[in-house]
Motif scaffolding. Structure first.
Motif, short mmCIF file in Angstrom:
data_model
loop_
_atom_site.label_atom_id
_atom_site.label_comp_id
_atom_site.label_asym_id
_atom_site.label_seq_id
_atom_site.Cartn_x
_atom_site.Cartn_y
_atom_site.Cartn_z
N ALA A 33 0.96 -1.27 -0.03
CA ALA A 33 -0.12 0.15 -0.03
C ALA A 33 0.94 1.26 0.03
CB ALA A 33 -0.95 0.01 1.34
N ILE A 34 1.67 1.19 0.71
CA ILE A 34 2.75 2.51 0.94
C ILE A 34 3.58 2.63 -0.31
CG2 ILE A 34 4.68 3.39 2.27
CD1 ILE A 34 3.41 2.00 4.75
N SER A 35 4.22 1.45 -0.86
CA SER A 35 5.06 1.88 -2.03
C SER A 35 4.75 1.80 -3.19
CB SER A 35 5.99 0.44 -1.94
OG SER A 35 5.43 -0.58 -1.92
N LEU A 36 3.20 1.28 -3.41
CA LEU A 36 2.72 1.06 -4.69
C LEU A 36 1.38 1.93 -4.81
CD1 LEU A 36 2.90 -2.53 -5.49
CD2 LEU A 36 4.40 -0.80 -6.65
N GLY A 37 0.97 2.25 -3.64
CA GLY A 37 -0.23 3.30 -3.56
C GLY A 37 -1.56 2.47 -4.04
N ILE A 38 -1.81 1.33 -3.56
CA ILE A 38 -3.05 0.49 -4.33
C ILE A 38 -3.67 -0.24 -3.14
CG2 ILE A 38 -1.89 -0.16 -6.45
CD1 ILE A 38 -1.07 -2.83 -5.13
N PRO A 39 -5.04 -0.45 -3.34
CA PRO A 39 -5.78 -1.41 -2.19
C PRO A 39 -5.37 -2.54 -2.25
CG PRO A 39 -7.01 -0.90 -4.38
CD PRO A 39 -5.76 -0.17 -4.46
N PRO A 40 -5.86 -3.36 -1.35
CA PRO A 40 -5.47 -4.73 -1.32
C PRO A 40 -6.13 -5.67 -2.48
CG PRO A 40 -6.93 -4.34 0.23
CD PRO A 40 -6.60 -3.16 -0.13
N THR A 41 -5.52 -6.56 -3.15
CA THR A 41 -5.89 -7.17 -4.08
C THR A 41 -6.28 -8.65 -3.63
OG1 THR A 41 -3.79 -7.74 -4.98
CG2 THR A 41 -5.01 -6.02 -6.04
N PRO A 42 -7.40 -9.37 -4.29
CA PRO A 42 -7.79 -10.87 -3.84
C PRO A 42 -6.38 -11.74 -3.99
CG PRO A 42 -9.24 -10.04 -5.28
CD PRO A 42 -8.23 -8.90 -5.41
N GLY A 43 -6.31 -12.58 -3.02
CA GLY A 43 -5.34 -13.44 -2.90
C GLY A 43 -3.95 -13.15 -2.12
N GLN A 44 -2.83 -13.03 -2.86
CA GLN A 44 -1.63 -12.86 -1.93
C GLN A 44 -1.16 -11.68 -2.22
OE1 GLN A 44 0.43 -13.24 0.35
NE2 GLN A 44 1.00 -15.39 -0.08
N SER A 45 -0.45 -11.03 -1.49
CA SER A 45 0.13 -9.67 -1.62
C SER A 45 1.04 -9.71 -2.91
CB SER A 45 0.88 -9.12 -0.40
OG SER A 45 1.97 -8.05 -0.48
N ILE A 46 1.09 -8.40 -3.59
CA ILE A 46 2.04 -8.46 -4.75
C ILE A 46 3.29 -8.42 -4.19
CG2 ILE A 46 2.74 -6.59 -6.36
CD1 ILE A 46 -0.06 -5.75 -6.57
N VAL A 47 3.73 -8.27 -2.98
CA VAL A 47 5.18 -8.22 -2.39
C VAL A 47 5.53 -9.75 -2.64
CG1 VAL A 47 6.73 -7.87 -0.44
CG2 VAL A 47 4.80 -6.29 -0.92
N ARG A 48 4.61 -10.86 -2.35
CA ARG A 48 5.08 -12.11 -2.45
C ARG A 48 4.90 -12.82 -3.82
NH1 ARG A 48 5.29 -14.76 2.54
NH2 ARG A 48 4.49 -16.66 1.63
N ARG A 49 4.19 -12.04 -4.97
CA ARG A 49 3.77 -12.75 -5.91
C ARG A 49 5.08 -12.73 -6.87
NH1 ARG A 49 -2.15 -10.73 -7.79
NH2 ARG A 49 -3.02 -10.49 -5.58
N PRO A 50 4.71 -13.78 -7.77
CA PRO A 50 6.02 -13.72 -8.97
C PRO A 50 5.66 -12.68 -9.99
CG PRO A 50 4.33 -15.63 -9.30
CD PRO A 50 3.98 -14.94 -7.91
N ASN A 51 6.39 -12.42 -10.84
CA ASN A 51 6.47 -11.11 -11.95
C ASN A 51 5.87 -9.87 -11.11
OD1 ASN A 51 6.89 -13.13 -14.10
ND2 ASN A 51 4.68 -13.85 -13.39
N ASN A 52 6.56 -9.48 -9.97
CA ASN A 52 6.24 -8.22 -9.30
C ASN A 52 7.35 -7.39 -9.73
OD1 ASN A 52 8.43 -9.11 -7.86
ND2 ASN A 52 7.03 -9.16 -5.96
N GLU A 53 7.91 -7.26 -10.77
CA GLU A 53 9.22 -6.33 -11.03
C GLU A 53 8.61 -5.02 -11.89
OE1 GLU A 53 9.09 -9.29 -12.43
OE2 GLU A 53 10.24 -10.81 -11.10
N GLY A 54 9.41 -3.94 -11.58
CA GLY A 54 9.33 -2.96 -12.42
C GLY A 54 7.99 -2.15 -12.46
N LEU A 55 7.38 -2.06 -11.37
CA LEU A 55 6.25 -1.37 -10.92
C LEU A 55 6.33 -0.18 -10.90
CD1 LEU A 55 4.71 -4.28 -8.53
CD2 LEU A 55 4.18 -4.04 -11.28
N PHE A 56 5.13 0.69 -10.94
CA PHE A 56 5.13 2.20 -10.75
C PHE A 56 5.15 2.36 -9.16
CE2 PHE A 56 3.07 6.35 -10.71
CZ PHE A 56 3.95 7.02 -11.36
#
Length: 213
Positions: A33-56
């Protein structure tokens, strides 16, 4: 309970958000939430997901503007995939392996005491300032977590009690010490300090997001 006397004293002298909700019950939800400015998405946090590189991210935006950007963590950044996530989204990751032993007063399974993390952060700020660089440091503390122990003789709640109240009050003490030290620095007047929690205490329960907590 008067366990955050210093942070309470900042309220009249700062921009204070009194209607502020966590986006989940895990630290990784607060971090996304702090680093990406997004609400929580269903399932796992983006921090722990694959293909989470190069985000805004906050880090990528400021890095593009010439800032030194660090994620500073008092524990091992391998935990919860934090090191990979931050290092692939604009941040340089610095964790307990980078913090000199001379700064460490206390360790637990989670990492080093908050004072060590904050004093290490002051060194990074000085380093950037001396190099003529703007800087952004995202610091994550670890003392306010089981077993809730911290260095002796800091606050009026002994670490032997291993209480949440003691963990919170020690973090408050460490933040006070950090900002007092920062006030003596030449970069202080041009620096914005933001203090935010990842989630509330005892927030896990039968529902995914217990709003009352």
């Amino acid at each position: 309970e008067n366990i955050t006397p210093y942070m309470d004293s900042l309220i009249p002298r700062s921009l204070f958000f009194s209607n502020f909700y966590a986006s989940g019950t895990r630290t990784v939800r607060g971090l996304e939430a702090i680093s990406l400015g997004i609400p929580p998405t269903p399932g796992q946090s983006i921090v722990r997901r694959p293909n989470n590189e190069g985000l805004f991210s906050m880090g990528s935006v400021l890095k593009d503007k010439g800032y030194d950007v660090n994620f500073i963590y008092g524990g091992n950044s391998f935990f919860d995939n934090m090191g990979y996530f931050f290092s692939h989204n604009g941040y340089k990751v610095l964790d307990k392996r980078d913090i000199p032993d001379s700064l460490v007063n206390h360790t637990t399974a989670w990492g080093v005491d908050d004072e060590a993390s904050f004093n290490f952060t002051l060194q990074q700020c000085d380093k950037s300032y001396q190099a003529g660089k703007l800087f952004f440091n995202h610091i994550m503390t670890v003392s306010n977590h089981r077993p809730y122990t911290y260095p002796d003789w800091r606050i009026d709640i002994p670490p032997t009690t291993q209480s949440i109240a003691g963990g919170v009050k020690y973090t408050d003490y460490a933040i006070n010490k950090f900002l007092k030290s920062a006030r003596q620095k030449p970069w202080f007047n041009n620096t914005l300090f933001i203090i935010v929690a990842d989630h509330c205490a005892k927030s896990a329960g039968k529902t995914d997001l217990p709003v009352n907590r």
